[in-house]
Scaffold this motif. Structure first.
Motif, PDB file in Angstrom:
ATOM      1  N   LYS A 206       0.851  -1.163  -0.017  1.00 45.85           N
ATOM      2  CA  LYS A 206       0.050   0.043  -0.103  1.00 45.85           C
ATOM      3  C   LYS A 206       0.836   1.335   0.077  1.00 45.85           C
ATOM      4  CE  LYS A 206      -4.027   1.614   2.208  1.00 45.85           C
ATOM      5  NZ  LYS A 206      -5.139   1.376   3.366  1.00 45.85           N
ATOM      6  N   ARG A 207       0.531   2.397  -0.707  1.00 45.05           N
ATOM      7  CA  ARG A 207       1.083   3.427  -0.989  1.00 45.05           C
ATOM      8  C   ARG A 207       0.604   4.558  -0.070  1.00 45.05           C
ATOM      9  NH1 ARG A 207       2.764  -0.828  -4.403  1.00 45.05           N
ATOM     10  NH2 ARG A 207       4.988  -0.245  -5.054  1.00 45.05           N
ATOM     11  N   GLU A 208      -0.673   4.657   0.084  1.00 40.62           N
ATOM     12  CA  GLU A 208      -1.302   5.994   0.631  1.00 40.62           C
ATOM     13  C   GLU A 208      -2.243   5.278   1.766  1.00 40.62           C
ATOM     14  OE1 GLU A 208      -3.837   7.313  -2.481  1.00 40.62           O
ATOM     15  OE2 GLU A 208      -2.252   7.750  -3.756  1.00 40.62           O
ATOM     16  N   PHE A 209      -2.347   6.379   2.696  1.00 36.68           N
ATOM     17  CA  PHE A 209      -2.995   6.107   4.130  1.00 36.68           C
ATOM     18  C   PHE A 209      -3.774   7.464   4.474  1.00 36.68           C
ATOM     19  CE2 PHE A 209       0.614   3.474   4.122  1.00 36.68           C
ATOM     20  CZ  PHE A 209      -0.081   2.081   4.482  1.00 36.68           C
ATOM     21  N   GLU A 210      -4.767   7.130   5.216  1.00 37.61           N
ATOM     22  CA  GLU A 210      -5.585   8.414   5.671  1.00 37.61           C
ATOM     23  C   GLU A 210      -5.318   8.900   7.043  1.00 37.61           C
ATOM     24  OE1 GLU A 210      -9.032   6.208   5.144  1.00 37.61           O
ATOM     25  OE2 GLU A 210      -9.113   6.167   3.089  1.00 37.61           O
ATOM     26  N   ASN A 211      -5.186   7.888   7.823  1.00 35.28           N
ATOM     27  CA  ASN A 211      -4.661   8.408   9.251  1.00 35.28           C
ATOM     28  C   ASN A 211      -3.696   7.371   9.884  1.00 35.28           C
ATOM     29  OD1 ASN A 211      -6.329   5.991   9.925  1.00 35.28           O
ATOM     30  ND2 ASN A 211      -7.875   7.163   9.662  1.00 35.28           N
ATOM     31  N   GLU A 212      -3.099   7.800  11.115  1.00 35.33           N
ATOM     32  CA  GLU A 212      -2.336   6.801  11.804  1.00 35.33           C
ATOM     33  C   GLU A 212      -2.625   5.341  12.063  1.00 35.33           C
ATOM     34  OE1 GLU A 212      -2.757  10.122  12.567  1.00 35.33           O
ATOM     35  OE2 GLU A 212      -0.523  10.903  13.033  1.00 35.33           O
ATOM     36  N   ASP A 213      -4.061   5.428  12.311  1.00 30.32           N
ATOM     37  CA  ASP A 213      -4.581   3.988  12.738  1.00 30.32           C
ATOM     38  C   ASP A 213      -4.748   3.346  11.677  1.00 30.32           C
ATOM     39  OD1 ASP A 213      -5.173   4.754  15.196  1.00 30.32           O
ATOM     40  OD2 ASP A 213      -7.432   5.144  15.100  1.00 30.32           O
ATOM     41  N   SER A 214      -4.898   3.544  10.483  1.00 31.06           N
ATOM     42  CA  SER A 214      -4.695   2.958   9.052  1.00 31.06           C
ATOM     43  C   SER A 214      -3.360   2.287   8.686  1.00 31.06           C
ATOM     44  CB  SER A 214      -5.566   3.485   7.923  1.00 31.06           C
ATOM     45  OG  SER A 214      -4.687   4.622   7.565  1.00 31.06           O
ATOM     46  N   LEU A 215      -2.535   3.391   9.147  1.00 30.90           N
ATOM     47  CA  LEU A 215      -0.933   3.035   8.840  1.00 30.90           C
ATOM     48  C   LEU A 215      -0.357   1.831   9.678  1.00 30.90           C
ATOM     49  CD1 LEU A 215       1.720   3.346   7.478  1.00 30.90           C
ATOM     50  CD2 LEU A 215       2.145   5.459   8.841  1.00 30.90           C
ATOM     51  N   LYS A 216      -0.935   1.896  10.923  1.00 30.84           N
ATOM     52  CA  LYS A 216      -0.679   0.850  12.159  1.00 30.84           C
ATOM     53  C   LYS A 216      -1.068  -0.208  11.949  1.00 30.84           C
ATOM     54  CE  LYS A 216       0.464   0.949  16.893  1.00 30.84           C
ATOM     55  NZ  LYS A 216       0.436   1.590  18.353  1.00 30.84           N
ATOM     56  N   LYS A 217      -2.416  -0.374  11.436  1.00 35.82           N
ATOM     57  CA  LYS A 217      -3.027  -1.605  11.325  1.00 35.82           C
ATOM     58  C   LYS A 217      -2.467  -2.169  10.050  1.00 35.82           C
ATOM     59  CE  LYS A 217      -7.668  -3.444   9.914  1.00 35.82           C
ATOM     60  NZ  LYS A 217      -8.828  -3.154   9.722  1.00 35.82           N
ATOM     61  N   TYR A 218      -2.063  -1.510   9.164  1.00 36.44           N
ATOM     62  CA  TYR A 218      -1.159  -2.065   7.844  1.00 36.44           C
ATOM     63  C   TYR A 218       0.060  -2.653   8.278  1.00 36.44           C
ATOM     64  CZ  TYR A 218       0.306  -2.832   3.133  1.00 36.44           C
ATOM     65  OH  TYR A 218       0.822  -3.233   1.882  1.00 36.44           O
ATOM     66  N   LEU A 219       0.727  -2.003   9.006  1.00 35.88           N
ATOM     67  CA  LEU A 219       2.165  -2.447   9.523  1.00 35.88           C
ATOM     68  C   LEU A 219       1.985  -3.845  10.086  1.00 35.88           C
ATOM     69  CD1 LEU A 219       3.726   0.825  10.859  1.00 35.88           C
ATOM     70  CD2 LEU A 219       4.106  -0.296   8.957  1.00 35.88           C
ATOM     71  N   GLN A 220       0.777  -4.260  10.762  1.00 34.24           N
ATOM     72  CA  GLN A 220       0.445  -5.589  11.327  1.00 34.24           C
ATOM     73  C   GLN A 220       0.349  -6.906  10.529  1.00 34.24           C
ATOM     74  OE1 GLN A 220      -2.872  -3.735  14.033  1.00 34.24           O
ATOM     75  NE2 GLN A 220      -1.599  -5.008  15.652  1.00 34.24           N
ATOM     76  N   ILE A 221      -0.010  -6.318   9.277  1.00 34.86           N
ATOM     77  CA  ILE A 221      -0.361  -7.425   8.337  1.00 34.86           C
ATOM     78  C   ILE A 221       0.815  -7.633   7.120  1.00 34.86           C
ATOM     79  CG2 ILE A 221      -2.833  -7.234   8.547  1.00 34.86           C
ATOM     80  CD1 ILE A 221      -2.871  -5.798   5.914  1.00 34.86           C
TER      81      ILE A 221
END
Length: 362
Positions: A206-221
């Protein structure tokens, strides 16, 4: 804090072709990933064309609890590979890494009314002794059930299990065909029929994120995405270790959905793109994406009933035929963009005619 965009480049480096055993490569990639994110990740908020999507950068702090969760997932994935290597494949299906991953997985929907609702398949006309073979629509669909003996294990498909692979551009299909002569490749375009939606497990970088929560969730997967993204060291053998996790993912999707199909398949970035075309495809990452959809039902012969109802497709054709019939050069050169000056784009424009599409029979 480390830069998220640099992390993408690092993942591409960690998953490149190497002669070391896959288990070693996977373990090293996980170690480097955990070290990279340990001091936090920052995303500057710019999008595909360097447009500022956010008013401020996103900064994600990483604490010891988060690192422990990531470490646990990585260890579970590594243990699963060891089980596979040891022949205890049933344990791979029962391993709790999948349940842990499902808590945070990311999905993506494709709709018939969406902007990007055209997909492509290619097949070589040079097969065995048939050097100028032509194909029907049906022969550009999934391999029929009565020819399951032909189905080899590919990245996201299990041996003997029909799967419909689609590229989101003609270019990515060409890369997946190992850059075979474009004039020897027959191409069909696919569209979702009205009212249908594809719900896909999103395994793209993924190259784009809307907020910190979405970025952190992505780092988990990301660990599973990394495990599924390794370039193959050899394509000659039947067993390809880089395909173990993509195939397990597809197996688990089918297993989870036997009674209630929640996911139709996966969407993922190609691992085949070479550096010489990266400038041409630019920041339009849609052009390097693939979709893999396993069949819904199994019969003695013919094609999956549901997939036949979901898609309509064009008669297979070639760039040479289309150029001879009515020059493709009429679309070229295009004043803006690099990809728009390629034969791939010209063919995609040719497939925009809605009258070319129809369904196949089961």
């Amino acid at each position: 804090m480390r830069n998220y965009k640099d992390l993408i480049s690092q993942i591409e480096e960690w998953t490149k072709v190497e002669s070391k055993p896959f288990a070693t490569r996977l373990h090293t990639a996980f170690e480097k990933y955990q070290e990279y994110i340990s001091n936090g990740i920052s995303y500057d908020g710019t999008g595909k064309n360097n447009d500022l999507l956010l008013e401020r950068p996103l900064n994600v702090s990483i604490d010891s609890t988060f690192i422990a969760e990531i470490s646990n997932l990585c260890n579970n994935i590594l243990n699963t590979y060891n089980d596979y290597n040891n022949g205890t494949i049933a344990k791979c299906i029962e391993n709790n890494w999948w349940d842990q991953y499902k808590e945070n997985w990311s999905t993506h929907s494709e709709t018939a009314s969406g902007i990007n609702n055209v997909y492509y398949r290619m097949r070589s006309r040079v097969e065995g002794n048939d050097t100028h073979k032509t194909f029907t629509r049906e022969e550009l669909f999934h391999i029929p059930f009565n020819r399951r003996d032909l189905i080899k294990p590919y990245r996201y498909s299990m041996i003997g299990m029909p799967c419909l692979y689609l590229g989101c551009s003609i270019y990515v299909c060409w890369e997946e065909m190992r850059r075979a002569s474009i004039n020897n490749l027959m191409i069909s375009a696919f569209k979702l029929c009205d009212g249908h939606t594809l719900n896909l497990l999103d395994l793209r970088l993924k190259r784009e994120f809307e907020n910190e929560d979405s970025l952190k969730k992505y780092l988990q997967i990301l660990p599973l995405i990394i495990a599924c993204s390794f370039k193959t060291t050899s394509k000659a053998g039947v067993y390809i270790p880089e395909y173990v996790f993509p195939q397990l993912v597809m197996h688990l999707i089918v297993k989870d959905n036997v009674c209630n199909r929640k996911l139709d398949g996966v969407i993922y970035d190609t691992t085949q793109q070479e550096d010489d075309f990266k400038e041409i495809t630019g920041n339009n990452y849609r052009r390097i994406e693939n979709i893999a959809i396993p069949v819904y039902d199994v019969k003695d012969e013919g094609y999956c009933s549901k997939l036949c109802g979901m898609f309509e497709l064009t008669e297979p054709t070639t760039t040479e035929y289309e150029d001879n019939k009515d020059s493709l050069r009429g679309y070229l050169p295009f004043p803006d963009g690099d990809y728009e000056n390629t034969i791939f784009w010209a063919m995609e424009k040719r497939f925009e005619n809605p009258n070319l599409y129809r369904r196949i029979k089961e």
